[in-house]
Design a protein around this motif. Structure first.
Motif, PDB file in Angstrom:
ATOM      1  N   LEU A  96     -21.538   5.255   6.637  1.00 34.39           N
ATOM      2  CA  LEU A  96     -20.737   5.694   7.629  1.00 34.39           C
ATOM      3  C   LEU A  96     -21.285   5.123   8.975  1.00 34.39           C
ATOM      4  O   LEU A  96     -20.410   5.354   9.783  1.00 34.39           O
ATOM      5  CB  LEU A  96     -21.592   7.077   7.608  1.00 34.39           C
ATOM      6  CG  LEU A  96     -21.718   8.181   6.323  1.00 34.39           C
ATOM      7  CD1 LEU A  96     -21.602   9.305   6.280  1.00 34.39           C
ATOM      8  CD2 LEU A  96     -19.887   7.979   5.946  1.00 34.39           C
ATOM      9  N   THR A  97     -22.373   4.586   9.013  1.00 34.48           N
ATOM     10  CA  THR A  97     -22.839   4.378  10.469  1.00 34.48           C
ATOM     11  C   THR A  97     -22.334   3.034  10.775  1.00 34.48           C
ATOM     12  O   THR A  97     -21.907   2.687  11.840  1.00 34.48           O
ATOM     13  CB  THR A  97     -24.264   4.208  11.298  1.00 34.48           C
ATOM     14  OG1 THR A  97     -24.864   5.938  10.024  1.00 34.48           O
ATOM     15  CG2 THR A  97     -25.055   4.551  12.240  1.00 34.48           C
ATOM     16  N   ASP A  98     -22.871   2.302   9.575  1.00 30.71           N
ATOM     17  CA  ASP A  98     -22.724   0.519  10.055  1.00 30.71           C
ATOM     18  C   ASP A  98     -21.111  -0.059   9.808  1.00 30.71           C
ATOM     19  O   ASP A  98     -21.019  -1.685   9.358  1.00 30.71           O
ATOM     20  CB  ASP A  98     -24.262  -0.219   9.819  1.00 30.71           C
ATOM     21  CG  ASP A  98     -24.937  -0.031  11.201  1.00 30.71           C
ATOM     22  OD1 ASP A  98     -24.151   0.730  11.724  1.00 30.71           O
ATOM     23  OD2 ASP A  98     -26.023  -0.024  10.610  1.00 30.71           O
ATOM     24  N   GLY A  99     -21.727   0.106   8.307  1.00 29.57           N
ATOM     25  CA  GLY A  99     -19.876   0.034   7.408  1.00 29.57           C
ATOM     26  C   GLY A  99     -21.089  -1.057   6.233  1.00 29.57           C
ATOM     27  O   GLY A  99     -22.136  -1.281   6.110  1.00 29.57           O
ATOM     28  N   PRO A 100     -20.328  -1.748   5.655  1.00 30.00           N
ATOM     29  CA  PRO A 100     -20.493  -2.568   4.779  1.00 30.00           C
ATOM     30  C   PRO A 100     -21.311  -3.564   5.337  1.00 30.00           C
ATOM     31  O   PRO A 100     -20.714  -3.710   5.764  1.00 30.00           O
ATOM     32  CB  PRO A 100     -18.869  -2.894   2.994  1.00 30.00           C
ATOM     33  CG  PRO A 100     -18.141  -2.721   4.379  1.00 30.00           C
ATOM     34  CD  PRO A 100     -18.520  -1.934   4.893  1.00 30.00           C
ATOM     35  N   ASP A 101     -21.332  -4.094   3.680  1.00 32.50           N
ATOM     36  CA  ASP A 101     -22.160  -5.853   4.047  1.00 32.50           C
ATOM     37  C   ASP A 101     -21.504  -7.225   3.652  1.00 32.50           C
ATOM     38  O   ASP A 101     -20.749  -6.588   2.474  1.00 32.50           O
ATOM     39  CB  ASP A 101     -23.471  -6.351   3.349  1.00 32.50           C
ATOM     40  CG  ASP A 101     -24.440  -5.601   4.535  1.00 32.50           C
ATOM     41  OD1 ASP A 101     -24.193  -5.408   6.444  1.00 32.50           O
ATOM     42  OD2 ASP A 101     -25.490  -4.649   4.596  1.00 32.50           O
ATOM     43  N   SER A 102     -21.508  -8.399   3.864  1.00 26.34           N
ATOM     44  CA  SER A 102     -20.195  -9.004   3.256  1.00 26.34           C
ATOM     45  C   SER A 102     -21.460 -10.060   1.602  1.00 26.34           C
ATOM     46  O   SER A 102     -22.255  -9.588   2.051  1.00 26.34           O
ATOM     47  CB  SER A 102     -21.178 -10.250   4.572  1.00 26.34           C
ATOM     48  OG  SER A 102     -20.073 -11.392   3.331  1.00 26.34           O
ATOM     49  N   LEU A 103     -20.176 -10.210   0.836  1.00 26.69           N
ATOM     50  CA  LEU A 103     -20.903 -10.252  -0.294  1.00 26.69           C
ATOM     51  C   LEU A 103     -21.596 -11.405   0.104  1.00 26.69           C
ATOM     52  O   LEU A 103     -22.164 -12.606  -1.407  1.00 26.69           O
ATOM     53  CB  LEU A 103     -20.145 -10.494  -1.015  1.00 26.69           C
ATOM     54  CG  LEU A 103     -19.229  -8.988  -2.369  1.00 26.69           C
ATOM     55  CD1 LEU A 103     -18.911  -9.396  -2.849  1.00 26.69           C
ATOM     56  CD2 LEU A 103     -20.599  -8.509  -2.585  1.00 26.69           C
ATOM     57  N   GLU A 104     -22.358 -12.348   1.588  1.00 24.57           N
ATOM     58  CA  GLU A 104     -22.131 -12.905   1.220  1.00 24.57           C
ATOM     59  C   GLU A 104     -22.921 -13.477   2.255  1.00 24.57           C
ATOM     60  O   GLU A 104     -24.405 -14.142   2.544  1.00 24.57           O
ATOM     61  CB  GLU A 104     -21.680 -14.544   2.560  1.00 24.57           C
ATOM     62  CG  GLU A 104     -20.650 -15.140   1.621  1.00 24.57           C
ATOM     63  CD  GLU A 104     -19.523 -15.913   2.320  1.00 24.57           C
ATOM     64  OE1 GLU A 104     -20.140 -16.383   3.419  1.00 24.57           O
ATOM     65  OE2 GLU A 104     -18.245 -16.489   1.523  1.00 24.57           O
ATOM     66  N   SER A 105     -23.970 -12.003   2.170  1.00 25.16           N
ATOM     67  CA  SER A 105     -25.111 -11.894   3.370  1.00 25.16           C
ATOM     68  C   SER A 105     -26.264 -11.934   2.259  1.00 25.16           C
ATOM     69  O   SER A 105     -26.703 -11.994   0.930  1.00 25.16           O
ATOM     70  CB  SER A 105     -25.103 -10.161   3.759  1.00 25.16           C
ATOM     71  OG  SER A 105     -24.518  -8.953   2.462  1.00 25.16           O
ATOM     72  N   GLY A 106     -27.790 -12.235   2.198  1.00 23.46           N
ATOM     73  CA  GLY A 106     -28.811 -12.886   1.787  1.00 23.46           C
ATOM     74  C   GLY A 106     -29.715 -11.692   1.488  1.00 23.46           C
ATOM     75  O   GLY A 106     -29.160 -10.645   1.808  1.00 23.46           O
ATOM     76  N   VAL A 107     -30.963 -12.300   0.903  1.00 26.21           N
ATOM     77  CA  VAL A 107     -32.288 -11.141   1.254  1.00 26.21           C
ATOM     78  C   VAL A 107     -33.059 -11.949   1.469  1.00 26.21           C
ATOM     79  O   VAL A 107     -33.065 -13.179   2.479  1.00 26.21           O
ATOM     80  CB  VAL A 107     -32.164 -11.365   0.056  1.00 26.21           C
ATOM     81  CG1 VAL A 107     -31.236 -11.024  -1.486  1.00 26.21           C
ATOM     82  CG2 VAL A 107     -33.025 -12.480  -0.804  1.00 26.21           C
ATOM     83  N   SER A 108     -34.427 -10.847   2.339  1.00 22.19           N
ATOM     84  CA  SER A 108     -35.460 -11.801   3.027  1.00 22.19           C
ATOM     85  C   SER A 108     -36.758 -11.229   2.552  1.00 22.19           C
ATOM     86  O   SER A 108     -36.936  -9.603   2.738  1.00 22.19           O
ATOM     87  CB  SER A 108     -35.260 -11.457   4.617  1.00 22.19           C
ATOM     88  OG  SER A 108     -35.954 -11.731   5.056  1.00 22.19           O
TER      89      SER A 108
END
Ligand code: KG4
Ligand code: ZN
Length: 342
Positions: free
Chosen positions: A313-325
């Motif tokens: 609700l605050t920041d919206g979705p992430d891209s499917l290209e975003s990674g892991v850390s």
């Protein structure tokens, strides 16, 4: 909004369906504890393989128990940091595959923030509050201003509190994971048998930092130096360590309450399952103290799905290209980078 939350950062594969950040329709957890027990610690390769085996059945079961189909899911979330990289990749890949195939938004969740959210699943908590995060990998004090805005005021400068429990239990070969084992042993021990040392970290801007490496080393290597009686047992060691380990947390929280004049405290993370810890926080008489329900204290998908709702609700979705850390910056300095931008 119906959210599917996936958790696979360490040794639990979990999936959960939560409505609007609050109503938990299902929370399925496949634990790997017995698979890592022979090594008295998590073996990352074994963890990754087991996540791979469990992830689809666990998601299936979570959907079934919630009586919700994939098509009815509005948002797919997975912990994407910090954690063991193999497990993170499996949870995130599963979440993204579902999001892509169903044409639904995906969001990657900071596991630490999900832990801090866990008491919100069952309690109504108003902001601001002092958050205490106590897990196997992190120990952190924050001022939470809203669901998604935190200021980190202190962290451990070395070991996490849960790690100290685990390493001490490993040294004395009493079982794994160390937290629940030490809690059990301590029930029959004398908590004043040893006076283990607490490191003094009083430097101005780092005044809310803590250290667990000194007390861990004292319990493992310098036992004789701190004993107050001769015929001691492993139960006495466990009880004395537990008392001092939680004194460290309690003292910092008490200080933060006074300094910031904030009288709501939220304690979360795996160590918050400890009943002695819960009891010792009753000393904060001028505060409302909240803990997660026991089933939401250690790693679980419900806290991921619940927190994802607010984060989305605050920041919206992430891209499917975003990674892991495997790590997240900011836990040892002042602000988490995510929030610094705002
Ligand atoms: O939050 P968590 O499930 O996973 C991480 O994110 O690390 O926390 C696991 C940690 C382990 O160190 C475990 O020994 C500790 O939480 N823990 C406990 C108890 N239950 C789990 N520590 C003290 N008392 C407990 N009852
Ligand atoms: Zn955790």
């Amino acid at each position: 909004m119906i959210v599917l939350g996936i958790e696979s950062t360490c040794d639990e594969t979990s999936a959960s369906v939560v409505v609007d950040g609050k109503e938990v329709l299902s929370n399925v957890i496949a634990t790997q504890i017995k698979d890592h027990a022979p090594w008295a610690g998590v073996v990352p390769e074994i963890a990754s393989r087991l996540h791979l085996v469990k992830i689809v059945p666990v998601i299936d079961e979570a959907l079934k128990k919630a009586d919700v189909s994939l098509k009815e899911i509005d948002l797919v979330a997975s912990s994407n940091r910090p954690g063991l990289i193999g497990g993170l990749m499996i949870g995130v890949s599963a979440a993204k595959s579902i999001a892509f195939s169903q044409n639904k938004p995906y969001i990657g969740i900071n596991h630490i923030e999900a832990h801090l959210y866990s008491p919100h699943l069952t309690c109504d908590i108003s902001f601001p509050y002092i958050g205490v995060l106590t897990s196997g990998g992190h120990t952190m004090f924050v001022i939470a201003k809203s669901y998604t805005e935190y200021e980190v005021i202190g962290t451990t400068i070395d070991d996490a509190v849960g790690e100290a429990f685990d390493k001490i239990a490993k040294h004395y070969e009493v079982g794994y994971p160390g937290g629940p084992v030490i809690e059990r042993l301590a029930l029959d021990g004398d908590e004043n048998a040893f006076d283990f040392p607490i490191a003094n970290l009083y430097k101005n801007e780092r005044q809310f930092d803590v250290s667990y490496s000194g007390i861990k080393t004292a319990v493992i290597n310098h036992l004789e130096k701190y004993k107050r009686k001769d015929n001691y047992t492993i139960n006495d060691i466990a009880a004395s360590f537990q008392r001092r380990a939680f004194d460290i947390l309690y003292k910092k929280v008490q200080k933060a309450v006074e300094k910031f004049n904030i009288h709501t405290v939220v304690v979360a993370g795996g160590v918050s399952a400890n009943k002695y810890l819960r009891k010792s926080f009753e000393r904060l008489t001028d505060c409302k103290v909240f803990f997660p329900e026991l089933r939401y204290a250690t790693d679980n998908g419900a806290m991921v799905a619940g927190y994802a709702y607010h984060k989305f609700l605050t920041d919206g979705p992430d891209s499917l290209e975003s990674g892991v850390s495997p790590r997240v910056g900011g836990f040892k300095i002042s602000l988490m980078p995510d929030y610094k931008k705002k």
